[in-house]
Every structure is written in structure tokens, then in C-alpha cells.
Design a protein around this motif. Structure first.
Motif, PDB file in Angstrom:
ATOM      1  N   GLN A 242     -16.974  -4.052  19.801  1.00 17.63           N
ATOM      2  CA  GLN A 242     -16.692  -5.222  20.641  1.00 17.63           C
ATOM      3  C   GLN A 242     -17.956  -6.016  20.936  1.00 17.63           C
ATOM      4  O   GLN A 242     -17.891  -7.229  21.129  1.00 17.63           O
ATOM      5  CB  GLN A 242     -15.956  -4.807  21.922  1.00 17.63           C
ATOM      6  CG  GLN A 242     -15.513  -5.973  22.787  1.00 17.63           C
ATOM      7  CD  GLN A 242     -14.710  -7.031  22.031  1.00 17.63           C
ATOM      8  OE1 GLN A 242     -13.981  -6.731  21.098  1.00 17.63           O
ATOM      9  NE2 GLN A 242     -14.880  -8.293  22.424  1.00 17.63           N
ATOM     10  N   THR A 243     -19.111  -5.360  20.937  1.00 16.06           N
ATOM     11  CA  THR A 243     -20.375  -6.076  21.096  1.00 16.06           C
ATOM     12  C   THR A 243     -20.550  -7.049  19.928  1.00 16.06           C
ATOM     13  O   THR A 243     -20.872  -8.224  20.125  1.00 16.06           O
ATOM     14  CB  THR A 243     -21.555  -5.075  21.143  1.00 16.06           C
ATOM     15  OG1 THR A 243     -21.374  -4.216  22.273  1.00 16.06           O
ATOM     16  CG2 THR A 243     -22.886  -5.784  21.254  1.00 16.06           C
TER      17      THR A 243
ATOM     18  N   LEU B  43     -16.482   2.125  20.009  1.00 19.48           N
ATOM     19  CA  LEU B  43     -15.686   0.959  20.370  1.00 19.48           C
ATOM     20  C   LEU B  43     -16.540  -0.113  21.045  1.00 19.48           C
ATOM     21  O   LEU B  43     -16.376  -1.319  20.794  1.00 19.48           O
ATOM     22  CB  LEU B  43     -14.538   1.368  21.293  1.00 19.48           C
ATOM     23  CG  LEU B  43     -13.314   0.509  21.073  1.00 19.48           C
ATOM     24  CD1 LEU B  43     -12.636   0.891  19.775  1.00 19.48           C
ATOM     25  CD2 LEU B  43     -12.350   0.636  22.218  1.00 19.48           C
ATOM     26  N   VAL B  44     -17.457   0.330  21.884  1.00 18.21           N
ATOM     27  CA  VAL B  44     -18.378  -0.605  22.545  1.00 18.21           C
ATOM     28  C   VAL B  44     -19.203  -1.344  21.481  1.00 18.21           C
ATOM     29  O   VAL B  44     -19.397  -2.557  21.563  1.00 18.21           O
ATOM     30  CB  VAL B  44     -19.288   0.164  23.539  1.00 18.21           C
ATOM     31  CG1 VAL B  44     -20.549  -0.607  23.862  1.00 18.21           C
ATOM     32  CG2 VAL B  44     -18.507   0.470  24.822  1.00 18.21           C
TER      33      VAL B  44
ATOM     34  N   TRP C 289      -7.638   8.063  18.635  1.00 17.91           N
ATOM     35  CA  TRP C 289      -7.626   6.951  19.567  1.00 17.91           C
ATOM     36  C   TRP C 289      -8.589   5.854  19.098  1.00 17.91           C
ATOM     37  O   TRP C 289      -8.267   4.665  19.107  1.00 17.91           O
ATOM     38  CB  TRP C 289      -8.007   7.465  20.963  1.00 17.91           C
ATOM     39  CG  TRP C 289      -8.319   6.363  21.888  1.00 17.91           C
ATOM     40  CD1 TRP C 289      -7.428   5.652  22.612  1.00 17.91           C
ATOM     41  CD2 TRP C 289      -9.605   5.810  22.136  1.00 17.91           C
ATOM     42  NE1 TRP C 289      -8.087   4.677  23.312  1.00 17.91           N
ATOM     43  CE2 TRP C 289      -9.414   4.756  23.037  1.00 17.91           C
ATOM     44  CE3 TRP C 289     -10.896   6.105  21.688  1.00 17.91           C
ATOM     45  CZ2 TRP C 289     -10.476   3.981  23.500  1.00 17.91           C
ATOM     46  CZ3 TRP C 289     -11.945   5.337  22.145  1.00 17.91           C
ATOM     47  CH2 TRP C 289     -11.732   4.289  23.044  1.00 17.91           C
TER      48      TRP C 289
ATOM     49  N   ILE D 103      -8.872  -4.149  17.196  1.00 22.83           N
ATOM     50  CA  ILE D 103      -9.938  -5.115  17.505  1.00 22.83           C
ATOM     51  C   ILE D 103     -10.495  -5.741  16.231  1.00 22.83           C
ATOM     52  O   ILE D 103     -10.822  -6.917  16.206  1.00 22.83           O
ATOM     53  CB  ILE D 103     -11.064  -4.420  18.315  1.00 22.83           C
ATOM     54  CG1 ILE D 103     -10.502  -3.914  19.656  1.00 22.83           C
ATOM     55  CG2 ILE D 103     -12.222  -5.360  18.556  1.00 22.83           C
ATOM     56  CD1 ILE D 103     -11.476  -3.074  20.455  1.00 22.83           C
TER      57      ILE D 103
ATOM     58  N   LEU E   8     -22.201   7.244  27.152  1.00 22.73           N
ATOM     59  CA  LEU E   8     -20.844   7.053  26.642  1.00 22.73           C
ATOM     60  C   LEU E   8     -20.428   8.209  25.746  1.00 22.73           C
ATOM     61  O   LEU E   8     -21.246   8.780  25.017  1.00 22.73           O
ATOM     62  CB  LEU E   8     -20.763   5.755  25.835  1.00 22.73           C
ATOM     63  CG  LEU E   8     -21.196   4.466  26.553  1.00 22.73           C
ATOM     64  CD1 LEU E   8     -21.243   3.302  25.556  1.00 22.73           C
ATOM     65  CD2 LEU E   8     -20.256   4.143  27.700  1.00 22.73           C
ATOM     66  N   ARG E   9     -19.150   8.520  25.764  1.00 23.62           N
ATOM     67  CA  ARG E   9     -18.616   9.480  24.805  1.00 23.62           C
ATOM     68  C   ARG E   9     -18.704   8.879  23.407  1.00 23.62           C
ATOM     69  O   ARG E   9     -18.757   7.652  23.252  1.00 23.62           O
ATOM     70  CB  ARG E   9     -17.144   9.748  25.114  1.00 23.62           C
ATOM     71  CG  ARG E   9     -16.899  10.644  26.309  1.00 23.62           C
ATOM     72  CD  ARG E   9     -15.406  10.802  26.485  1.00 23.62           C
ATOM     73  NE  ARG E   9     -15.061  11.545  27.671  1.00 23.62           N
ATOM     74  CZ  ARG E   9     -14.957  12.875  27.734  1.00 23.62           C
ATOM     75  NH1 ARG E   9     -15.172  13.605  26.662  1.00 23.62           N
ATOM     76  NH2 ARG E   9     -14.622  13.471  28.851  1.00 23.62           N
TER      77      ARG E   9
ATOM     78  N   LYS F 195      -7.653   1.868  18.184  1.00 23.01           N
ATOM     79  CA  LYS F 195      -8.281   0.766  18.907  1.00 23.01           C
ATOM     80  C   LYS F 195      -9.175  -0.087  18.022  1.00 23.01           C
ATOM     81  O   LYS F 195      -9.171  -1.312  18.115  1.00 23.01           O
ATOM     82  CB  LYS F 195      -9.098   1.304  20.089  1.00 23.01           C
ATOM     83  CG  LYS F 195      -8.272   2.014  21.126  1.00 23.01           C
ATOM     84  CD  LYS F 195      -7.131   1.137  21.579  1.00 23.01           C
ATOM     85  CE  LYS F 195      -6.157   1.820  22.457  1.00 23.01           C
ATOM     86  NZ  LYS F 195      -4.845   1.168  22.448  1.00 23.01           N
TER      87      LYS F 195
ATOM     88  N   GLU G 156     -16.492   8.359  20.986  1.00 19.70           N
ATOM     89  CA  GLU G 156     -15.506   7.350  20.594  1.00 19.70           C
ATOM     90  C   GLU G 156     -15.628   6.076  21.426  1.00 19.70           C
ATOM     91  O   GLU G 156     -15.344   4.978  20.933  1.00 19.70           O
ATOM     92  CB  GLU G 156     -14.083   7.941  20.685  1.00 19.70           C
ATOM     93  CG  GLU G 156     -13.521   8.152  22.084  1.00 19.70           C
ATOM     94  CD  GLU G 156     -14.053   9.413  22.775  1.00 19.70           C
ATOM     95  OE1 GLU G 156     -14.948  10.070  22.224  1.00 19.70           O
ATOM     96  OE2 GLU G 156     -13.559   9.724  23.883  1.00 19.70           O
ATOM     97  N   THR G 157     -16.101   6.208  22.671  1.00 15.90           N
ATOM     98  CA  THR G 157     -16.304   5.016  23.505  1.00 15.90           C
ATOM     99  C   THR G 157     -17.482   4.214  22.959  1.00 15.90           C
ATOM    100  O   THR G 157     -17.425   2.978  22.879  1.00 15.90           O
ATOM    101  CB  THR G 157     -16.590   5.409  24.974  1.00 15.90           C
ATOM    102  OG1 THR G 157     -15.720   6.467  25.354  1.00 15.90           O
ATOM    103  CG2 THR G 157     -16.407   4.231  25.901  1.00 15.90           C
TER     104      THR G 157
END
Lengths: 234, 234
Positions: free
Chosen positions: A226-227, A222-223, A91, A99, A215-216, A95, A218-219
Motif C-alpha cells: 500500500q505504500t 501489506l504495508v 490472508w 489491492i 509489524l507481523r 488482501k 504478513e502486515t
């Protein structure tokens, strides 16, 4: 336009013989002969051709034009410990490709549970996401490397290690400078060890946090991406 | 600490009788009698109790202390068209809860393929993610509402509609002001129609983009949330 992939082509390629995988997509899009088709090699190439009379099992396109796009905008490298459940990493790959990411390294850390990845399968997910989001640059993924080796070998301009421990750290968002390339390390489910954070810090990695919530893996990755993207936009 | 959920408790609750669902978790964590347990109602409550001798099918905890946390930090509302494949929305709910979101609205748009959601199932995903990320506030989800009704009823301070059309718009990141509450609308797989974007704009929604790449619905929603979070951090 629908985007297709062939790693072996370049801007001088005259004819593209689609792979079995890509042929299936051409069929599912119900494309007809004489239709235009865009193909990339994942290295910036935008190759446009015209489909010949479609032989169902082996479609062919003849070149009309080609163009090479500059380096991808994203200069982000993520080094991540593969998660216990691989679908979470899959995943993440989908993602992060959408991005925008340049390189993905897999690291073996003290608390890593998963020791192996199926690079071929992960590569397919990246290619699919690159095509879906209409990009001409494919992120590069690397085989698993030990935490220590990665620390020593990575020589990016900006280097960060994100962790959840109660030691001194500041927000990633407050540490990024301009559009310089950056590497961000993301730990496994059990986090990096204190020793790992110390070793990274000693070797030029800046310890950072990613907000107040836990956060997990993988989260968190991704964070982080995007930051960086948000800060480059404003 | 492991966090448990019971929507019916408040700060004065003396005893928690765990639900069948939560009892299974207590068992799987191999918790013993006299162990401390933290329970929230998803409205800011942090209730700490001590487990009684554990009856396998019906564990009980007696209150030790309780505390109500202030309003959640996130003031973000997302209005999203449910995706054709519901697992993509489920994934979005898990991730947005981890990162921090206040409200999630589901909207029925012209190009929406899915017309229904299973709110009970989605609620479970949110509760699980809230517990996993150790938060005391549960995001609120609403039943599907028509695009037009949503536009007319939503009266947030900052309102945005993210779309992919080639009309005038600016980056979301360049439009956000301070920590004001904001609503961001995210379209279905086939995007909002031009008419929908115009109607939203006429009603005070600011048309915005989310970067150069074509993002999937659920990715766009997550990118929007993390964009807001990043801007609040710096």
C-alpha cells in the motif's frame, strides 16, 4: 457483474464449459439461461458470453464479445518467508490480490519455520480474490526458493529488503522512484539475519524500514504494497 | 521485551498484580523471578518492574521505573460498518492496531447486515495486537452508533467518506493535508447509499475513492490507514 475464471480460454474461444467449481458459483448466484456472464483467464482477458439453457451440472456460455486489457497496473513483486501459521499467508494473498500485486515469491530464510506451502490451495485463494475484486489479471505465485537463490536471480529495477535490525536503513516510502517495477523482501517471524541483510545489500537490495511499529510478517508485506500504491497515486 | 497490560495502573503504581489472562502469558514465556517485566495501561505508560518469586497463579512485579510516552503518533479515526462475518472486523482491528490508529467507531448504515458487536471480545484483540507490536497506546473502540448521529457528532479537522459510487470524488491520497487529525468512513458490503453519501457531504465529509480495485470493507479501511501513514512519512 460477477466474474468467473477459466485459465484455458483466450479471446477467440467460442464456448466456455464451466468447471465444477465455477458451476457451483453460477448455481449459488441463481443465474438463468440467456443471462450474460463475464469470464477471465487471469491474463487480461474479459470474455463476455450468454448462458445456454442451464444444465445444472454443466453450464455453458457462448461468446458475445472479448477484450484483452493491458498489463496490470501493479508492478510490485513481494518475496516473503511463509509464516508459521499458514492462515496468515492466506490472508496476505487475499488482501494483496485485492489491492494489486504482480508476483509473489516464497523464500526459505535462516529463521523460517515453515518449509513448505500448498501452492494449489494458495492459487485458489488468489483466484477467488481476483474474481471478488473484479480484476482480469491474476498475480503469479512461485514455489519456495532459497534466500540466496532469490537474491541472485531477481533482477528488478528497484530492490528492497525490509528488516527490523538497528543497522542503517531508511523508510521504504522515501526510496521509491516513479512507477518502476520493484521487489520488496519481507522476513519471517524471527526477521532476516544480519548476514542475510548484508548479502542482499551487497547484491543491490536497499535496506528499508516500514515505520516505527513492529509489524507481523504478513502486515509488513501489506504495508509495503500500500505504500507503493499510495506513492503512485499522488 | 514482552509487554503486558493492566488498565488500572499509573506511573505511581508500586506493585502490579497480574490478571489471570496476563499470568498465563507470564507462564507461557517461562519467566523467572527477578526478571524484568514491562507493563502498560494503554495510555502511554511504560512501567518496568521486577518479578517477585513467582507464585504460579498470582505473579507480582515491584516497580523499578516508569515513563509516560506522549500522545500516540497516529491521529486517524476510522468509522466502519461491521462486516457480516465478524472475523473480518477482528482481522481489521488486529492489523490497524499494529499499523497505528487512534479511534475506531462502528456505524449502523442502511445496508449494514450486522447490527451488533461484542465489544469485550474486540477489546481483547486490540490489547493483544498492541502488546504484540509493542505500543504503549491502545486504540479506543466505541459502541455502534447510527450513521446520521456519527456524521453530526464527529468534528474532526479532516473528514472523508470512502465509497464506490460513480459520483464525483477524488483519491484520498490527493486530499490529505499534513498531520492533521482525520476521520475516514468506510461502508458495509453493499456500500453507502447515495443518500448517505449526500448527507455526509452536506455535513463536511469529503467523498473519496481508494484506488481502482473494488475492495472489501476491511481491506478498504486498512488501505485508508496505510495511505495516511505513507503520506506522513514522505
Amino acid at each position: 457483474m460477477n466474474l468467473f475464471f477459466d485459465h484455458s480460454i483466450n479471446k477467440n474461444t467460442k464456448t466456455v464449459n464451466f468447471s465444477f467449481e465455477e458451476s457451483k458459483h453460477i448455481k449459488s448466484f441463481r443465474m438463468k439461461s440467456k443471462e450474460l456472464v463475464t469470464v477471465t483467464n487471469g491474463k487480461g482477458l474479459e470474455w463476455i458470453g450468454e448462458l445456454e439453457t442451464i444444465n445444472k451440472n454443466n453450464p455453458i456460455a457462448n461468446k458475445i464479445s472479448s477484450k484483452v486489457h493491458n498489463d496490470m497496473i501493479s508492478k510490485i513483486e513481494i518475496a516473503i518467508a511463509p509464516t508459521k501459521k499458514i492462515d496468515r499467508i492466506e490472508w496476505f494473498l487475499e488482501k494483496s490480490t485485492e489491492i494489486g500485486i504482480k508476483k509473489i515469491h516464497f523464500i526459505q530464510t535462516k529463521n523460517s519455520i515453515r518449509k513448505k506451502i500448498n501452492k494449489e490451495r494458495l492459487e485458489k485463494i488468489i483466484i477467488s480474490s481476483m474474481k471478488q475484486s473484479k480484476q482480469f489479471h491474476k498475480p503469479i505465485i512461485y514455489d519456495i526458493i532459497s534466500f540466496n537463490d532469490f537474491i541472485i536471480l531477481n533482477n528488478n529495477t528497484q530492490k528492497f529488503i525490509a528488516h527490523c535490525q538497528n543497522t542503517h536503513k531508511t523508510d521504504l516510502a522515501k526510496n521509491l522512484i516513479n512507477n518502476n517495477p520493484c521487489t520488496i523482501m519481507i522476513g519471517p517471524e524471527g526477521d532476516f539475519t544480519r548476514k542475510e541483510v548484508d548479502f542482499a545489500t551487497l547484491n543491490g537490495f536497499n535496506p528499508v524500514g516500514l515505520g516505527k511499529n513492529r509489524l507481523r510478517t504478513e502486515t509488513a508485506a501489506l504495508v509495503a504494497i500500500q505504500t507503493v500504491h499510495t506513492l503512485l497515486t499522488i
